[in-house]
Design a protein around this motif. Structure first.
Motif, short mmCIF file in Angstrom:
data_model
loop_
_atom_site.label_atom_id
_atom_site.label_comp_id
_atom_site.label_asym_id
_atom_site.label_seq_id
_atom_site.Cartn_x
_atom_site.Cartn_y
_atom_site.Cartn_z
N ILE A 277 -7.56 -5.48 12.18
CA ILE A 277 -6.17 -5.45 12.40
C ILE A 277 -5.23 -4.36 12.19
N PHE A 278 -5.86 -3.22 11.78
CA PHE A 278 -4.98 -1.77 11.56
C PHE A 278 -5.02 -0.88 12.66
N GLU A 279 -5.80 -1.40 13.66
CA GLU A 279 -5.85 -0.61 15.15
C GLU A 279 -4.55 -0.77 15.96
N VAL A 280 -3.84 -1.95 15.70
CA VAL A 280 -2.75 -2.19 16.26
C VAL A 280 -1.32 -1.70 15.94
N GLU A 281 -0.51 -1.37 16.70
CA GLU A 281 0.53 -0.57 16.20
C GLU A 281 2.03 -1.09 16.41
N TYR B 256 -13.52 -8.79 3.93
CA TYR B 256 -12.92 -7.94 3.16
C TYR B 256 -12.07 -8.69 2.15
N ASN B 257 -11.92 -7.91 0.99
CA ASN B 257 -11.06 -8.27 -0.12
C ASN B 257 -9.51 -7.92 -0.01
N LEU B 258 -8.67 -8.49 -0.11
CA LEU B 258 -7.23 -8.46 -0.24
C LEU B 258 -7.06 -6.93 -0.85
N PRO B 259 -6.28 -6.11 0.02
CA PRO B 259 -5.91 -4.74 -0.49
C PRO B 259 -4.93 -4.58 -1.65
N ASP B 260 -5.14 -3.92 -2.73
CA ASP B 260 -4.24 -3.73 -3.90
C ASP B 260 -2.96 -2.80 -3.58
N ASP B 261 -2.97 -2.23 -2.36
CA ASP B 261 -2.02 -1.18 -2.12
C ASP B 261 -1.23 -1.48 -0.93
N GLN B 262 -1.27 -2.58 -0.39
CA GLN B 262 -0.66 -3.12 0.63
C GLN B 262 0.31 -4.58 0.42
N VAL C 259 -3.81 -14.44 5.58
CA VAL C 259 -2.66 -13.76 5.23
C VAL C 259 -2.27 -13.10 6.32
N ALA C 260 -0.64 -12.54 6.26
CA ALA C 260 -0.12 -11.84 7.20
C ALA C 260 0.62 -10.39 6.67
N PHE C 261 0.18 -9.46 7.27
CA PHE C 261 0.59 -8.11 6.78
C PHE C 261 2.10 -7.73 7.48
N PRO C 262 3.24 -7.49 6.82
CA PRO C 262 4.41 -6.87 7.50
C PRO C 262 3.88 -5.26 7.93
N HIS C 263 4.91 -5.07 9.08
CA HIS C 263 4.62 -3.58 9.31
C HIS C 263 5.13 -2.83 8.35
N PRO C 264 4.38 -1.87 7.89
CA PRO C 264 4.66 -0.99 6.52
C PRO C 264 5.98 -0.20 6.85
N ARG C 265 6.32 -0.08 8.15
CA ARG C 265 7.59 1.13 8.56
C ARG C 265 8.65 0.21 9.25
N ARG C 266 8.60 -0.81 8.97
CA ARG C 266 9.64 -1.81 9.81
C ARG C 266 10.44 -2.52 8.81
N GLU C 267 11.64 -2.65 8.76
CA GLU C 267 12.51 -3.40 7.86
C GLU C 267 12.29 -4.74 8.31
#
Length: 298
Positions: free
Chosen positions: A130-134, A147-153, A261-269
């Motif tokens: 999932i982290f290859e998409v931009e 995978y386990n859920l990340p602590d830093d995201q 789960v759903a991860f928001p884009h780290p650099r988008r408001e």
């Protein structure tokens, strides 16, 4: 890999029940349609049409291929429609795996647009990671076996996930010391990855003599329905087949809490459309479970 060009001829022939009607729809001759389907069968090394049946019939392989091609064409049409945003409307980009999109999201999109006609959703497909998409506002992930859920995201929990080994009711298998033993396992090119803590888990790891590989998980599901083998799935991907008995989960399911789960884009408001989509995805996921997955009587 079989050629792509004969697939429309095959899909139209089966959908319309006639090569003649398929030829009219596609603007081809009857002989051209026949040649394309024959070329597809030769490329696959399988007979797809039961030419002795009246009306036109399908072999088990033909049924599996048709279900996948029809679903793919419908998903493509829907996706193309959603890629044309409404003038002046809100736009949100969802990155999602092709199998979850095809088998779960696309059939539910009418409900999303009924609830949020002001929002236009753009879909982008996710591959092995999932982290290859931009280009996304949020990206979904459900493979908690890998995978386990990340602590830093930052992430949003949408719901639980449930994994199961499934096969057709008539497929021959054995249960030995709590493990599923079968001749063939069906695996996608991007398989469900399994971290060490699950590699010997009897609910997700079968004992098999061989494996067959397909481009996508949703094709593994169709192949399992056709009786070609056993496959590991997240049960959302095969809800209709499990509900109507075309697939069974002989050993039941392994449920992992908060696995979708759903991860928001780290650099988008975050924007209003993103929040609306997240809330809708959570509501849809919550409606899926608990669900009854019927096993085989052992």
């Amino acid at each position: 890999m079989p050629p792509l060009s004969p697939l429309p001829a095959f899909e139209a022939t089966v959908r319309l029940g006639s090569m003649t009607l398929a030829a009219e729809e596609l603007g081809r001759t009857h002989s051209a349609i026949s040649r394309q389907i024959k070329a597809l069968e030769e490329a696959l090394g399988l007979q797809l049409l039961d030419r002795g049946a009246a009306p036109l019939g399908l072999t088990a392989a033909g049924k599996a291929l048709y279900a996948t091609t029809r679903m793919a064409f419908e998903a493509f049409d829907s996706c193309m429609g959603q890629l044309r945003p409404a003038q002046g409307g809100e736009i949100v980009t969802l990155a999602i795996g092709s199998s979850l999109a095809t088998r779960w999201l696309v059939p539910r999109l009418p409900r999303f647009y009924a609830a949020h006609p002001e929002v236009s959703m753009r879909l982008t497909m996710v591959g092995a990671s999932i982290f290859e998409v931009e280009d996304y506002d949020i990206v979904t992930s459900w493979n908690r076996l890998g995978y386990n859920l990340p602590d830093d995201q930052v992430y949003h929990v949408l719901g639980d996930v449930a994994f199961a080994l499934v096969c057709a009711p008539g497929y021959r298998f054995r249960v030995e010391a709590g493990r599923l033993s079968a001749e063939t396992q069906l695996i996608g090119n991007f398989p469900i990855t399994i971290q060490p803590s699950y590699r010997d888990h009897p609910l997700v790891v079968p004992m098999v003599a061989r494996s067959l590989t397909f481009p996508h998980t949703h094709m593994c599901i169709e192949a399992a329905v056709g009786g070609l083998g056993v496959t590991l799935i997240e049960t959302r991907l095969a809800q209709p087949e499990l509900a109507d008995g075309r697939l069974i989960a002989p050993l039941g399911v392994l449920t992992i809490k908060d696995g979708l789960v759903a991860f928001p884009h780290p650099r988008r408001e975050p924007k209003a459309a993103t929040r609306k989509l997240l809330a809708w995805l959570k509501a849809e996921a919550a409606a899926d479970y608990p669900q009854t997955v019927v096993g085989n009587n052992l």
